[in-house]
Scaffold this motif. Structure first.
Motif, PDB file in Angstrom:
ATOM      1  N   VAL A 109     -61.421  40.452  82.575  1.00  0.00           N
ATOM      2  CA  VAL A 109     -60.884  41.537  83.397  1.00  0.00           C
ATOM      3  C   VAL A 109     -59.701  42.168  82.677  1.00  0.00           C
ATOM      4  N   MET A 110     -59.739  43.497  82.526  1.00  0.00           N
ATOM      5  CA  MET A 110     -58.694  44.228  81.802  1.00  0.00           C
ATOM      6  C   MET A 110     -58.321  45.501  82.542  1.00  0.00           C
ATOM      7  N   ASP A 111     -57.187  46.083  82.155  1.00  0.00           N
ATOM      8  CA  ASP A 111     -56.784  47.384  82.691  1.00  0.00           C
ATOM      9  C   ASP A 111     -57.782  48.461  82.297  1.00  0.00           C
ATOM     10  N   TYR A 112     -57.867  49.481  83.124  1.00  0.00           N
ATOM     11  CA  TYR A 112     -58.746  50.618  82.844  1.00  0.00           C
ATOM     12  C   TYR A 112     -57.927  51.798  82.341  1.00  0.00           C
ATOM     13  N   ALA A 113     -58.358  52.392  81.240  1.00  0.00           N
ATOM     14  CA  ALA A 113     -57.734  53.624  80.726  1.00  0.00           C
ATOM     15  C   ALA A 113     -58.550  54.801  81.268  1.00  0.00           C
ATOM     16  N   ASP A 114     -57.900  55.690  81.984  1.00  0.00           N
ATOM     17  CA  ASP A 114     -58.625  56.685  82.793  1.00  0.00           C
ATOM     18  C   ASP A 114     -58.997  57.975  82.070  1.00  0.00           C
ATOM     19  N   SER A 115     -58.656  58.115  80.794  1.00  0.00           N
ATOM     20  CA  SER A 115     -58.879  59.403  80.117  1.00  0.00           C
ATOM     21  C   SER A 115     -59.765  59.284  78.880  1.00  0.00           C
ATOM     22  N   GLY A 116     -60.705  58.352  78.916  1.00  0.00           N
ATOM     23  CA  GLY A 116     -61.662  58.249  77.822  1.00  0.00           C
ATOM     24  C   GLY A 116     -61.084  57.595  76.586  1.00  0.00           C
ATOM     25  N   ASP A 117     -61.617  57.983  75.433  1.00  0.00           N
ATOM     26  CA  ASP A 117     -61.155  57.392  74.181  1.00  0.00           C
ATOM     27  C   ASP A 117     -60.873  58.472  73.143  1.00  0.00           C
ATOM     28  N   LEU A 118     -60.328  58.055  72.021  1.00  0.00           N
ATOM     29  CA  LEU A 118     -59.932  59.004  70.983  1.00  0.00           C
ATOM     30  C   LEU A 118     -61.143  59.678  70.349  1.00  0.00           C
TER      31      LEU A 118
ATOM     32  N   GLU B  30     -49.172  68.855  63.887  1.00  0.00           N
ATOM     33  CA  GLU B  30     -48.603  67.638  63.327  1.00  0.00           C
ATOM     34  C   GLU B  30     -47.892  66.826  64.398  1.00  0.00           C
ATOM     35  N   THR B  31     -47.238  67.484  65.321  1.00  0.00           N
ATOM     36  CA  THR B  31     -46.574  66.780  66.417  1.00  0.00           C
ATOM     37  C   THR B  31     -47.579  65.994  67.239  1.00  0.00           C
ATOM     38  N   GLU B  32     -48.725  66.600  67.528  1.00  0.00           N
ATOM     39  CA  GLU B  32     -49.768  65.900  68.280  1.00  0.00           C
ATOM     40  C   GLU B  32     -50.312  64.714  67.492  1.00  0.00           C
ATOM     41  N   VAL B  33     -50.552  64.920  66.212  1.00  0.00           N
ATOM     42  CA  VAL B  33     -51.062  63.835  65.363  1.00  0.00           C
ATOM     43  C   VAL B  33     -50.089  62.660  65.372  1.00  0.00           C
ATOM     44  N   MET B  34     -48.815  62.952  65.173  1.00  0.00           N
ATOM     45  CA  MET B  34     -47.818  61.890  65.135  1.00  0.00           C
ATOM     46  C   MET B  34     -47.705  61.185  66.487  1.00  0.00           C
ATOM     47  N   TYR B  35     -47.877  61.935  67.549  1.00  0.00           N
ATOM     48  CA  TYR B  35     -47.794  61.363  68.898  1.00  0.00           C
ATOM     49  C   TYR B  35     -48.815  60.244  69.074  1.00  0.00           C
ATOM     50  N   TYR B  36     -50.037  60.477  68.652  1.00  0.00           N
ATOM     51  CA  TYR B  36     -51.078  59.446  68.771  1.00  0.00           C
ATOM     52  C   TYR B  36     -50.925  58.369  67.701  1.00  0.00           C
ATOM     53  N   PHE B  37     -50.640  58.796  66.480  1.00  0.00           N
ATOM     54  CA  PHE B  37     -50.598  57.880  65.342  1.00  0.00           C
ATOM     55  C   PHE B  37     -49.501  56.835  65.487  1.00  0.00           C
ATOM     56  N   VAL B  38     -48.311  57.234  65.895  1.00  0.00           N
ATOM     57  CA  VAL B  38     -47.197  56.282  65.989  1.00  0.00           C
ATOM     58  C   VAL B  38     -47.482  55.233  67.064  1.00  0.00           C
TER      59      VAL B  38
ATOM     60  N   TYR C 180     -56.803  60.282  59.390  1.00  0.00           N
ATOM     61  CA  TYR C 180     -57.524  61.372  58.709  1.00  0.00           C
ATOM     62  C   TYR C 180     -58.372  62.158  59.713  1.00  0.00           C
ATOM     63  N   GLU C 181     -59.051  61.462  60.607  1.00  0.00           N
ATOM     64  CA  GLU C 181     -59.874  62.133  61.621  1.00  0.00           C
ATOM     65  C   GLU C 181     -59.020  62.979  62.561  1.00  0.00           C
ATOM     66  N   LEU C 182     -57.825  62.493  62.889  1.00  0.00           N
ATOM     67  CA  LEU C 182     -56.916  63.285  63.730  1.00  0.00           C
ATOM     68  C   LEU C 182     -56.501  64.581  63.034  1.00  0.00           C
ATOM     69  N   CYS C 183     -56.348  64.507  61.722  1.00  0.00           N
ATOM     70  CA  CYS C 183     -55.897  65.678  60.961  1.00  0.00           C
ATOM     71  C   CYS C 183     -57.028  66.659  60.661  1.00  0.00           C
ATOM     72  N   THR C 184     -58.241  66.170  60.506  1.00  0.00           N
ATOM     73  CA  THR C 184     -59.345  67.023  60.045  1.00  0.00           C
ATOM     74  C   THR C 184     -60.445  67.217  61.078  1.00  0.00           C
ATOM     75  N   LEU C 185     -60.464  66.372  62.118  1.00  0.00           N
ATOM     76  CA  LEU C 185     -61.537  66.344  63.131  1.00  0.00           C
ATOM     77  C   LEU C 185     -62.866  65.916  62.528  1.00  0.00           C
ATOM     78  N   ASN C 186     -62.821  65.310  61.358  1.00  0.00           N
ATOM     79  CA  ASN C 186     -64.023  64.852  60.661  1.00  0.00           C
ATOM     80  C   ASN C 186     -63.792  63.471  60.065  1.00  0.00           C
ATOM     81  N   PRO C 187     -64.876  62.703  59.843  1.00  0.00           N
ATOM     82  CA  PRO C 187     -64.721  61.414  59.166  1.00  0.00           C
ATOM     83  C   PRO C 187     -64.314  61.601  57.717  1.00  0.00           C
TER      84      PRO C 187
END
Length: 297
Positions: free
Chosen positions: A77-86, A99-107, A198-205
């Motif tokens: 049993v674990m907590d539920y994250a309500d907004s999907g995944d990355l 870049e601000t958005e990227v850093m927000y998730y990355f950090v 890299y995926e956050l920056c380019t939206l690609n693998p």
């Protein structure tokens, strides 16, 4: 079973050969929970996963609540994250993250990984589909997405200097040393997190191909395409390049990354002063001081 008496089944989140991930809601509190249901045949691996989850307590890691065995199944049993995944967030994105958005998730991901590596735990399968998002009310009154690292079914506790040889993880973002079967350590997690960055920056693998063999060959032999210098700073580009170095010895540790000024100034945005002191020790005063002096966040 009595445990489920107060819960209402909502839906199946995911399903594999030996497991199901289920969403339940508490009838009294309306709080949602994720319950992972695994066939008892895999109880040894599940016990290892549970033992790791029990040791973790961090705002950027999916929270373990309890586990039990019933009628031939092991339940976690674990907590539920309500907004999907990355993975979903990146897939649905129609224009690059700032870049601000990227850093927000990355950090946030770096802070989660530090919590693991400081405890000699390798995740071994960092990928966007195992990075969950939870909507929270921030201190400034705005609603923001909090990152929650999950998916600890392949995680392992190691000892200092220990090398691993078992090939585990998602094939398309395995580190070069895992593919070469040369042995790996925590730097393999750094590669995988670099892949996410890299995926956050380019939206690609980082690498694509018509077969797994082609992708693995590219991982070993080819250099990744650079991120867009017109959108992202040289500092961020340097971080991507270091994390995706073919040579694990040239990749920085998670603590070296968090000590970089471009990253360090973000830390107080996600951790309390008490938690910074616990996780960072001697860096605590400097981290807090950086945050007070920086007016850009």
């Amino acid at each position: 079973m009595q445990f489920f008496d107060s819960l209402q089944f909502i839906e199946i989140i995911s399903k594999g050969q030996n497991y199901e991930t289920l969403l339940y809601r508490d009838k009294k509190t309306s709080i949602n929970y994720v319950i992972k249901k695994i066939k008892i045949d895999n109880a040894t691996d599940v016990t290892l996963e549970v033992n790791i989850l029990k040791t973790l307590s961090h705002s950027n890691i999916v929270r373990y609540i309890e586990s039990f065995i019933d009628d031939g199944y092991f339940y976690i049993v674990m907590d539920y994250a309500d907004s999907g995944d990355l993975y979903q967030l990146i897939s649905q994105r129609r224009h690059p993250f700032t870049e601000t958005e990227v850093m927000y998730y990355f950090v946030q991901l770096l802070l989660a990984l530090k919590h693991l590596h400081d405890r000699q735990i390798l995740h071994r399968d960092i990928q966007t589909q195992k990075i969950f998002l939870n909507q929270i009310n921030a201190a400034d009154g705005a609603q923001r997405l909090q990152v929650k690292l999950g998916g600890f079914d392949k995680a392992k506790v190691t000892t200092p200097g220990q090398m691993e040889y078992e090939q585990v993880g998602t094939p398309y973002n395995l580190s070069p040393e895992i593919i070469r079967e040369k042995g790996y350590n925590d730097k393999a997690d750094i590669w995988s997190l670099g892949y996410v960055l890299y995926e956050l920056c380019t939206l690609n693998p980082v690498f694509t191909g018509y077969s797994l063999y082609v992708i693995k060959t590219k991982i070993i032999m080819e250099k990744h395409s650079p991120i867009d210098s017109s959108k992202y700073s040289q500092d961020l580009s340097d971080i991507v390049n270091l994390m995706l170095s073919k040579d694990p010895e040239k990749r920085p540790s998670v603590n070296q990354l968090l000590a970089l000024p471009i990253i360090r100034k973000w830390i107080p945005r996600f951790l309390s002063e008490k938690m910074i002191s616990k996780e960072f020790g001697y860096l605590c005063e400097k981290v807090v001081k950086d945050n007070k002096e920086d007016k850009t966040l």
